[in-house]
Design an enzyme around this catalytic site. Structure first.
Site, mmCIF file in Angstrom:
data_model
loop_
_atom_site.group_PDB
_atom_site.id
_atom_site.type_symbol
_atom_site.label_atom_id
_atom_site.label_comp_id
_atom_site.label_asym_id
_atom_site.label_seq_id
_atom_site.Cartn_x
_atom_site.Cartn_y
_atom_site.Cartn_z
ATOM 1 N N GLU A 91 0.845 -1.241 0.130
ATOM 2 C CA GLU A 91 0.061 0.138 0.337
ATOM 3 C C GLU A 91 1.103 1.213 -0.004
ATOM 4 O O GLU A 91 0.679 2.215 -0.386
ATOM 5 C CB GLU A 91 -1.097 -0.146 1.382
ATOM 6 C CG GLU A 91 -1.747 -0.957 1.533
ATOM 7 C CD GLU A 91 -1.047 -2.320 2.473
ATOM 8 O OE1 GLU A 91 0.055 -2.578 2.112
ATOM 9 O OE2 GLU A 91 -1.763 -2.461 3.420
ATOM 10 N N CYS A 130 -0.627 1.798 7.560
ATOM 11 C CA CYS A 130 -0.019 2.532 5.979
ATOM 12 C C CYS A 130 -2.070 3.176 5.879
ATOM 13 O O CYS A 130 -2.577 2.930 5.774
ATOM 14 C CB CYS A 130 -0.670 0.389 4.957
ATOM 15 S SG CYS A 130 1.149 -0.042 4.867
#
Length: 172
Positions: A91, A130
């Site tokens: 990500e 993330c």
């Protein structure tokens, strides 16, 4: 050689969400983590904005090159102590590769594969770091693959409203 009829040649068209999750799964194949391969694809208005996979920062040796994982050696559970990990998450790599104006209102498609078994990562999710990057990037939804055809949808607004960092929760 046998000729196929038009009906026999027709394949069922893949739905868009699984199509983008399939792309994330292919991206995950570039991963260099020896525990999990993750692939991420950011999409806006049916256009792929960027992709990312798990791997060490550019120029550094990957765990797959070293043949070892410090988090495995220290028996650290998933979702914890990522500051010890050599890798940049899928990500994060996808977000790094895109401009924020293109990510505003976009969707992130995430697929994780457990390297030792080859199975999809059970109850997969973005780690807390993330999640914060996804929030700040302006991404609206995260689609997470559970099986080849099943997935979950996370509305990023839920991560903002339900701030697990206030509870001191570890892992996911």
């Amino acid at each position: 050689m046998t000729k196929l009829s038009v009906e026999e040649m027709k394949m069922e068209r893949r739905d868009k969400i699984n199509y983008y999750l399939d792309l994330a799964e292919v991206v995950a194949q570039r991963g260099t983590c020896i525990r999990r391969h993750y692939g991420a694809v950011i999409v806006k208005n049916d256009e792929v904005i960027s992709t990312g996979y798990v791997g060490a920062p550019r120029g550094r040796q990957n765990c797959s090159d070293l043949g070892r994982c410090i988090r495995t050696e220290l028996n650290i559970p998933r979702g914890e102590r990522y500051e010890l990990c050599r890798s940049v998450h899928a990500e994060a790599n996808a977000i790094i590769s895109a401009s924020r104006d293109k990510m505003l209102g976009s969707a992130l498609f995430l697929c994780g594969i457990d390297v030792p078994t080859g199975n999809y990562v059970e109850n997969s999710s973005c780690c807390s770091m993330c999640k914060r990057m996804v929030i700040n990037a302006g991404i609206e939804k995260v689609y997470i693959r559970d099986t080849k055809d099943a997935y979950r949808v996370v509305h990023v607004e839920d991560w903002i409203r339900d701030d697990e960092s206030l509870l001191g929760k570890f892992g996911y």
